[in-house]
Scaffold this motif. Structure first.
Motif, PDB file in Angstrom:
ATOM      1  N   ARG A  25     -35.279 -22.462 -24.490  1.00 10.95           N
ATOM      2  CA  ARG A  25     -35.044 -22.322 -23.056  1.00 10.95           C
ATOM      3  C   ARG A  25     -35.366 -20.878 -22.654  1.00 10.95           C
ATOM      4  N   PRO A  26     -36.658 -20.497 -22.675  1.00  8.32           N
ATOM      5  CA  PRO A  26     -37.028 -19.089 -22.492  1.00  8.32           C
ATOM      6  C   PRO A  26     -36.695 -18.512 -21.119  1.00  8.32           C
ATOM      7  N   ARG A  27     -36.491 -19.356 -20.123  1.00  6.16           N
ATOM      8  CA  ARG A  27     -36.090 -18.826 -18.812  1.00  6.16           C
ATOM      9  C   ARG A  27     -34.622 -18.416 -18.821  1.00  6.16           C
ATOM     10  N   ARG A  28     -33.908 -18.921 -19.806  1.00  4.28           N
ATOM     11  CA  ARG A  28     -32.472 -18.653 -19.883  1.00  4.28           C
ATOM     12  C   ARG A  28     -32.118 -17.709 -21.034  1.00  4.28           C
ATOM     13  N   TYR A  29     -32.842 -17.857 -22.167  1.00  4.69           N
ATOM     14  CA  TYR A  29     -32.524 -17.066 -23.360  1.00  4.69           C
ATOM     15  C   TYR A  29     -33.781 -16.469 -23.966  1.00  4.69           C
ATOM     16  N   THR A  30     -33.668 -15.205 -24.368  1.00  9.69           N
ATOM     17  CA  THR A  30     -34.707 -14.523 -25.132  1.00  9.69           C
ATOM     18  C   THR A  30     -34.011 -13.795 -26.275  1.00  9.69           C
ATOM     19  N   LEU A  31     -34.801 -13.148 -27.121  1.00  9.27           N
ATOM     20  CA  LEU A  31     -34.203 -12.364 -28.201  1.00  9.27           C
ATOM     21  C   LEU A  31     -33.353 -11.218 -27.660  1.00  9.27           C
ATOM     22  N   ALA A  32     -33.655 -10.788 -26.432  1.00  9.32           N
ATOM     23  CA  ALA A  32     -32.921  -9.677 -25.813  1.00  9.32           C
ATOM     24  C   ALA A  32     -31.785 -10.143 -24.903  1.00  9.32           C
ATOM     25  N   SER A  33     -31.520 -11.435 -24.853  1.00 10.88           N
ATOM     26  CA  SER A  33     -30.395 -11.923 -24.054  1.00 10.88           C
ATOM     27  C   SER A  33     -29.097 -11.351 -24.604  1.00 10.88           C
ATOM     28  N   ARG A  34     -28.198 -11.074 -23.698  1.00 11.67           N
ATOM     29  CA  ARG A  34     -26.898 -10.531 -24.101  1.00 11.67           C
ATOM     30  C   ARG A  34     -25.908 -11.678 -24.269  1.00 11.67           C
ATOM     31  N   LEU A  35     -25.243 -11.664 -25.414  1.00 14.14           N
ATOM     32  CA  LEU A  35     -24.205 -12.655 -25.716  1.00 14.14           C
ATOM     33  C   LEU A  35     -22.890 -11.927 -25.890  1.00 14.14           C
ATOM     34  N   LEU A  36     -21.829 -12.617 -25.595  1.00 16.48           N
ATOM     35  CA  LEU A  36     -20.501 -12.048 -25.796  1.00 16.48           C
ATOM     36  C   LEU A  36     -19.968 -12.448 -27.166  1.00 16.48           C
ATOM     37  N   ASP A  37     -19.657 -11.483 -27.970  1.00 17.85           N
ATOM     38  CA  ASP A  37     -19.011 -11.727 -29.258  1.00 17.85           C
ATOM     39  C   ASP A  37     -17.564 -11.280 -29.105  1.00 17.85           C
ATOM     40  N   GLU A  38     -16.815 -12.146 -28.468  1.00 14.35           N
ATOM     41  CA  GLU A  38     -15.399 -11.902 -28.181  1.00 14.35           C
ATOM     42  C   GLU A  38     -14.613 -13.152 -28.545  1.00 14.35           C
ATOM     43  N   PRO A  39     -13.283 -13.026 -28.689  1.00 20.48           N
ATOM     44  CA  PRO A  39     -12.479 -14.199 -29.046  1.00 20.48           C
ATOM     45  C   PRO A  39     -12.744 -15.372 -28.106  1.00 20.48           C
ATOM     46  N   VAL A  40     -12.743 -16.559 -28.690  1.00 20.74           N
ATOM     47  CA  VAL A  40     -12.978 -17.789 -27.947  1.00 20.74           C
ATOM     48  C   VAL A  40     -11.992 -18.829 -28.464  1.00 20.74           C
ATOM     49  N   GLU A  41     -11.504 -19.640 -27.562  1.00 16.48           N
ATOM     50  CA  GLU A  41     -10.583 -20.724 -27.923  1.00 16.48           C
ATOM     51  C   GLU A  41     -11.157 -22.042 -27.457  1.00 16.48           C
ATOM     52  N   VAL A  42     -11.101 -23.035 -28.344  1.00 11.85           N
ATOM     53  CA  VAL A  42     -11.561 -24.376 -28.004  1.00 11.85           C
ATOM     54  C   VAL A  42     -10.423 -25.336 -28.310  1.00 11.85           C
ATOM     55  N   GLU A  43     -10.081 -26.159 -27.323  1.00 14.02           N
ATOM     56  CA  GLU A  43      -9.015 -27.125 -27.543  1.00 14.02           C
ATOM     57  C   GLU A  43      -9.560 -28.341 -28.291  1.00 14.02           C
ATOM     58  N   ASN A  44      -8.912 -28.677 -29.390  1.00 11.57           N
ATOM     59  CA  ASN A  44      -9.280 -29.856 -30.173  1.00 11.57           C
ATOM     60  C   ASN A  44      -8.740 -31.117 -29.514  1.00 11.57           C
ATOM     61  N   ILE A  45      -9.213 -32.248 -29.967  1.00 10.94           N
ATOM     62  CA  ILE A  45      -8.784 -33.541 -29.418  1.00 10.94           C
ATOM     63  C   ILE A  45      -7.269 -33.699 -29.510  1.00 10.94           C
ATOM     64  N   ASP A  46      -6.681 -33.185 -30.593  1.00 12.41           N
ATOM     65  CA  ASP A  46      -5.237 -33.333 -30.785  1.00 12.41           C
ATOM     66  C   ASP A  46      -4.415 -32.303 -30.009  1.00 12.41           C
ATOM     67  N   GLY A  47      -5.084 -31.458 -29.219  1.00 10.23           N
ATOM     68  CA  GLY A  47      -4.383 -30.457 -28.425  1.00 10.23           C
ATOM     69  C   GLY A  47      -4.251 -29.109 -29.110  1.00 10.23           C
ATOM     70  N   SER A  48      -4.541 -29.036 -30.402  1.00 10.27           N
ATOM     71  CA  SER A  48      -4.471 -27.759 -31.104  1.00 10.27           C
ATOM     72  C   SER A  48      -5.650 -26.883 -30.685  1.00 10.27           C
ATOM     73  N   LEU A  49      -5.534 -25.599 -30.952  1.00 10.00           N
ATOM     74  CA  LEU A  49      -6.599 -24.670 -30.583  1.00 10.00           C
ATOM     75  C   LEU A  49      -7.404 -24.250 -31.804  1.00 10.00           C
ATOM     76  N   TRP A  50      -8.697 -24.229 -31.639  1.00 15.39           N
ATOM     77  CA  TRP A  50      -9.597 -23.690 -32.658  1.00 15.39           C
ATOM     78  C   TRP A  50     -10.004 -22.305 -32.185  1.00 15.39           C
TER      79      TRP A  50
END
Length: 168
Positions: A25-50
């Motif tokens: 998706r070169p209009r959206r991402y390139t090798l120079a795109s900035r990404l955030l490497d910060e804590p992330v939380e994802v809720e699992n199906i059972d409600g727990s957090l990953w």
């Protein structure tokens, strides 16, 4: 046959599929795109957090896409994968050659899947061949003692992934 049958968690070997899906998706991402490497939380199906962590247990803030891949930052890979979507990343893994059912969960971005060594080799063969997918074979022809062809097993690669994206 352990190369064909022994399933092992693939871990970070899955990350190139996440980044390749983004680079398609070169209009959206390139090798120079900035990404955030910060804590992330994802809720699992059972409600727990990953809450995935980086190997060094540090967050690195805003990083360039190529650096996040080169240094294998988990949090950046998960954030990128979430932006792309689980189905998009799984589709890329399929295009790279994996046919086995995969768990459709965000942990797939960090390799929460078990594959046989031959399947991982197939993924990386597609990457090494500029996105052309072909069957892994060690024998392409059989000849007799006179050098006469007895059997031939031609490769029939097809372009599974954009060569330009794979190059990046």
């Amino acid at each position: 046959n352990r190369a064909l049958d022994a399933l092992r968690p693939v871990g970070s070997l899955m990350k190139p599929a996440v980044y390749l899906a983004a680079l398609e998706r070169p209009r959206r991402y390139t090798l120079a795109s900035r990404l955030l490497d910060e804590p992330v939380e994802v809720e699992n199906i059972d409600g727990s957090l990953w809450q995935p962590q980086n190997f060094d247990n540090e967050s690195h803030g805003e990083v360039l896409l190529h650096k996040a891949l080169a240094l294998s930052y988990n949090q950046a890979a998960v954030r990128l994968g979430l932006d792309l979507g689980v189905d998009t990343v799984i589709d890329m893994v399929r295009r790279l050659g994996v046919e086995r059912p995969l768990p459709a969960v965000p942990a797939i971005f960090l390799g929460a899947a078990s594959l046989a060594p031959i399947e991982v080799a197939g993924m990386y063969q597609t990457l090494a061949d500029d996105g052309r997918r072909s069957a892994l074979r060690s024998i392409v022809a059989v000849t007799d003692s006179e050098g006469e062809l007895q059997a031939h097993y031609p490769q029939k690669p097809h372009q599974a992934v954009s060569a330009a994206s794979v190059h990046l």
